[in-house]
Write a protein that holds these residues in place. Structure first.
Motif, PDB file in Angstrom:
ATOM      1  N   ILE A  94       0.853  -1.185   0.000  1.00 51.75           N
ATOM      2  CA  ILE A  94       0.000   0.000   0.000  1.00 51.75           C
ATOM      3  C   ILE A  94       0.889   1.236   0.000  1.00 51.75           C
ATOM      4  N   THR A  95       0.674   2.113  -0.952  1.00 53.51           N
ATOM      5  CA  THR A  95       1.538   3.277  -1.106  1.00 53.51           C
ATOM      6  C   THR A  95       1.032   4.473  -0.312  1.00 53.51           C
ATOM      7  N   ALA A  96       1.949   5.404  -0.057  1.00 52.84           N
ATOM      8  CA  ALA A  96       1.590   6.638   0.642  1.00 52.84           C
ATOM      9  C   ALA A  96       0.611   7.459  -0.193  1.00 52.84           C
ATOM     10  N   GLU A  97       0.746   7.384  -1.520  1.00 52.53           N
ATOM     11  CA  GLU A  97      -0.167   8.123  -2.402  1.00 52.53           C
ATOM     12  C   GLU A  97      -1.601   7.631  -2.244  1.00 52.53           C
ATOM     13  N   LEU A  98      -1.749   6.326  -2.060  1.00 57.99           N
ATOM     14  CA  LEU A  98      -3.078   5.746  -1.895  1.00 57.99           C
ATOM     15  C   LEU A  98      -3.708   6.196  -0.572  1.00 57.99           C
ATOM     16  N   VAL A  99      -2.886   6.258   0.464  1.00 60.40           N
ATOM     17  CA  VAL A  99      -3.368   6.723   1.766  1.00 60.40           C
ATOM     18  C   VAL A  99      -3.793   8.187   1.682  1.00 60.40           C
ATOM     19  N   ALA A 100      -2.989   9.003   0.988  1.00 62.16           N
ATOM     20  CA  ALA A 100      -3.317  10.425   0.836  1.00 62.16           C
ATOM     21  C   ALA A 100      -4.628  10.600   0.077  1.00 62.16           C
ATOM     22  N   LYS A 101      -4.854   9.745  -0.907  1.00 62.01           N
ATOM     23  CA  LYS A 101      -6.091   9.810  -1.692  1.00 62.01           C
ATOM     24  C   LYS A 101      -7.301   9.509  -0.811  1.00 62.01           C
ATOM     25  N   ARG A 102      -7.141   8.575   0.117  1.00 63.84           N
ATOM     26  CA  ARG A 102      -8.231   8.241   1.034  1.00 63.84           C
ATOM     27  C   ARG A 102      -8.621   9.447   1.878  1.00 63.84           C
ATOM     28  N   TYR A 103      -7.614  10.124   2.468  1.00 59.06           N
ATOM     29  CA  TYR A 103      -7.919  11.265   3.328  1.00 59.06           C
ATOM     30  C   TYR A 103      -8.523  12.425   2.541  1.00 59.06           C
ATOM     31  N   ALA A 104      -8.089  12.590   1.301  1.00 56.21           N
ATOM     32  CA  ALA A 104      -8.665  13.647   0.468  1.00 56.21           C
ATOM     33  C   ALA A 104     -10.147  13.383   0.215  1.00 56.21           C
ATOM     34  N   LEU A 105     -10.490  12.115  -0.020  1.00 53.48           N
ATOM     35  CA  LEU A 105     -11.893  11.763  -0.249  1.00 53.48           C
ATOM     36  C   LEU A 105     -12.723  11.891   1.029  1.00 53.48           C
ATOM     37  N   MET A 106     -12.126  11.575   2.169  1.00 57.62           N
ATOM     38  CA  MET A 106     -12.843  11.730   3.432  1.00 57.62           C
ATOM     39  C   MET A 106     -13.187  13.194   3.680  1.00 57.62           C
ATOM     40  N   ARG A 107     -12.223  14.074   3.403  1.00 60.44           N
ATOM     41  CA  ARG A 107     -12.489  15.511   3.574  1.00 60.44           C
ATOM     42  C   ARG A 107     -13.569  15.978   2.605  1.00 60.44           C
ATOM     43  N   LYS A 108     -13.513  15.466   1.397  1.00 56.83           N
ATOM     44  CA  LYS A 108     -14.495  15.852   0.383  1.00 56.83           C
ATOM     45  C   LYS A 108     -15.896  15.379   0.763  1.00 56.83           C
ATOM     46  N   SER A 109     -15.989  14.198   1.377  1.00 55.28           N
ATOM     47  CA  SER A 109     -17.301  13.631   1.702  1.00 55.28           C
ATOM     48  C   SER A 109     -18.019  14.399   2.805  1.00 55.28           C
ATOM     49  N   ILE A 110     -17.260  15.122   3.652  1.00 55.66           N
ATOM     50  CA  ILE A 110     -17.904  15.849   4.757  1.00 55.66           C
ATOM     51  C   ILE A 110     -17.923  17.360   4.548  1.00 55.66           C
ATOM     52  N   SER A 111     -17.215  17.849   3.525  1.00 54.82           N
ATOM     53  CA  SER A 111     -17.141  19.298   3.345  1.00 54.82           C
ATOM     54  C   SER A 111     -17.985  19.812   2.186  1.00 54.82           C
ATOM     55  N   SER A 112     -18.390  18.920   1.293  1.00 53.91           N
ATOM     56  CA  SER A 112     -19.175  19.360   0.141  1.00 53.91           C
ATOM     57  C   SER A 112     -20.563  19.824   0.575  1.00 53.91           C
ATOM     58  N   ASP A 113     -21.109  20.732  -0.189  1.00 50.76           N
ATOM     59  CA  ASP A 113     -22.426  21.296   0.123  1.00 50.76           C
ATOM     60  C   ASP A 113     -23.504  20.421  -0.518  1.00 50.76           C
ATOM     61  N   TYR A 114     -23.874  19.347   0.184  1.00 53.89           N
ATOM     62  CA  TYR A 114     -24.850  18.407  -0.355  1.00 53.89           C
ATOM     63  C   TYR A 114     -26.273  18.841  -0.016  1.00 53.89           C
ATOM     64  N   SER A 115     -27.182  18.520  -0.912  1.00 57.11           N
ATOM     65  CA  SER A 115     -28.600  18.702  -0.621  1.00 57.11           C
ATOM     66  C   SER A 115     -29.035  17.567   0.305  1.00 57.11           C
ATOM     67  N   PRO A 116     -30.202  17.676   0.963  1.00 55.50           N
ATOM     68  CA  PRO A 116     -30.661  16.584   1.845  1.00 55.50           C
ATOM     69  C   PRO A 116     -30.746  15.245   1.125  1.00 55.50           C
ATOM     70  N   GLU A 117     -31.207  15.249  -0.136  1.00 51.54           N
ATOM     71  CA  GLU A 117     -31.319  14.000  -0.895  1.00 51.54           C
ATOM     72  C   GLU A 117     -29.935  13.428  -1.203  1.00 51.54           C
ATOM     73  N   GLU A 118     -29.001  14.314  -1.588  1.00 49.38           N
ATOM     74  CA  GLU A 118     -27.642  13.857  -1.880  1.00 49.38           C
ATOM     75  C   GLU A 118     -26.980  13.305  -0.622  1.00 49.38           C
ATOM     76  N   LEU A 119     -27.244  13.945   0.510  1.00 49.07           N
ATOM     77  CA  LEU A 119     -26.636  13.518   1.767  1.00 49.07           C
ATOM     78  C   LEU A 119     -27.107  12.120   2.162  1.00 49.07           C
ATOM     79  N   ARG A 120     -28.368  11.806   1.887  1.00 57.40           N
ATOM     80  CA  ARG A 120     -28.885  10.470   2.194  1.00 57.40           C
ATOM     81  C   ARG A 120     -28.121   9.399   1.419  1.00 57.40           C
TER      82      ARG A 120
END
Length: 320
Positions: free
Chosen positions: A257-283
């Motif tokens: 498992i590479t460091a790049e893969l780990v960094a990609k995971r954290y970037a997606l985690m931040r994206k999943s909680i910071s994006s401005d989702y609508s209630p339907e998208e959030l579900r």
């Protein structure tokens, strides 16, 4: 009892058998013994060693559908080979659909979920189930690869359906779900009888039970998409997450498992909680966060295999 290892040739080592054991089993020069090498032990036997048969008898009269399903699942991957189920009633309550259902029909349906599970005898108030291991499918790596390619194929089909006809894909969601979980539970059954260390078994149990949970969430995800739809924003998020899980699954099989893969995971985690989702998208998005959490189990499995192999020449599983 300890025995000394003696050298009787340039590359041949020998150890003597205990005299008491030899006399008790009436061994003579020229007799053959079966040898079973383990990771940290070796077993000698006069006859082919057979795995201990695990049997159980259960009165399922007070059970409901949910409890019976979970019991059979655990008994299966815990390597019970003979399961006798008795019941005083011929129906059982299905809490999900709030109705009484036939016990015989339910047992037939549940037994079809597991590779090698067969109903061998059935009367009005008793069902005997046997669970068999298939010789051609006893190799853990073979089963792992099958799960890997099934997972890859289903995820690719799912992502394509978001651009074309998700309704058709959703109609077959239980079939997609059961296809993978059938091999996951079979893998756990084979793992229980394998010569893996207890540490390895514990981590692999955790990993493949997580994959099983992922498939449950995958089913719920498709239900949410069918109900609330899938906007371009959530579609891109789903695509990124499933591609990442696939990459970690691939990394697990490669043992790296590479460091790049780990960094990609954290970037997606931040994206999943910071994006401005609508209630339907959030579900919809909330249904897939477990996929990001599951990546930890892939990483632990790689690290444990590295430690068990104890090969300092290998590239570390996570590197900078």
């Amino acid at each position: 009892m300890k025995r000394k290892v003696a050298q009787i040739g340039p590359s041949t080592l020998m150890i003597s058998l205990p005299t008491e054991w030899v006399k008790a089993h009436k061994l003579q020069k020229g007799d053959e013994l079966d040898v079973f090498p383990g990771r940290n032990e070796i077993t000698f036997s006069q006859g082919e060693r057979k795995a201990k048969t695990k049997e159980i008898t259960l009165d399922i009269t007070p059970f409901n559908k949910y409890l019976l399903s979970r019991y059979l699942e655990v008994l299966y991957f815990s390597n019970y080979s003979k399961i006798i189920l008795t019941h005083k009633k011929n129906t059982m309550y299905d809490q999900k659909h709030q109705e009484e259902i036939s016990v015989r029909a339910l047992l037939k349906k549940l037994s079809n979920r597991y590779i090698g599970m067969e109903i061998v005898s059935q009367t009005r108030n008793m069902t005997e189930i046997r669970c068999f291991l298939l010789d051609k499918e006893k190799d853990l790596r073979t089963i792992e690869k099958r799960i890997y390619f099934l997972f890859k194929g289903i995820m690719e089909e799912f992502l394509q359906s978001l651009d074309h006809n998700h309704k058709e894909f959703y109609q077959n969601i239980y079939e997609h779900h059961d296809t993978i979980t059938k091999f996951v539970t079979y893998y756990l059954r084979v793992l229980d009888q394998s010569e893996k260390t207890e540490e390895e078994k514990k981590q692999l149990y955790s990993l493949y039970l997580t994959i099983d949970k992922m498939m449950d969430k995958f089913r719920h995800l498709n239900q949410s998409i069918d109900q609330y739809g899938c906007t371009p924003t959530t579609k891109n998020m789903l695509k990124d997450i499933f591609e990442l899980v696939y990459e970690f699954f691939t990394a697990y099989h490669k043992g790296r498992i590479t460091a790049e893969l780990v960094a990609k995971r954290y970037a997606l985690m931040r994206k999943s909680i910071s994006s401005d989702y609508s209630p339907e998208e959030l579900r919809v998005v909330n249904e897939i966060r477990i996929f990001l959490d599951s990546i930890n189990d892939f990483t632990r499995a790689v690290i444990l295999e590295e430690l068990v192999n104890n090969d300092s020449q290998r590239i570390p599983p996570v590197f900078k």
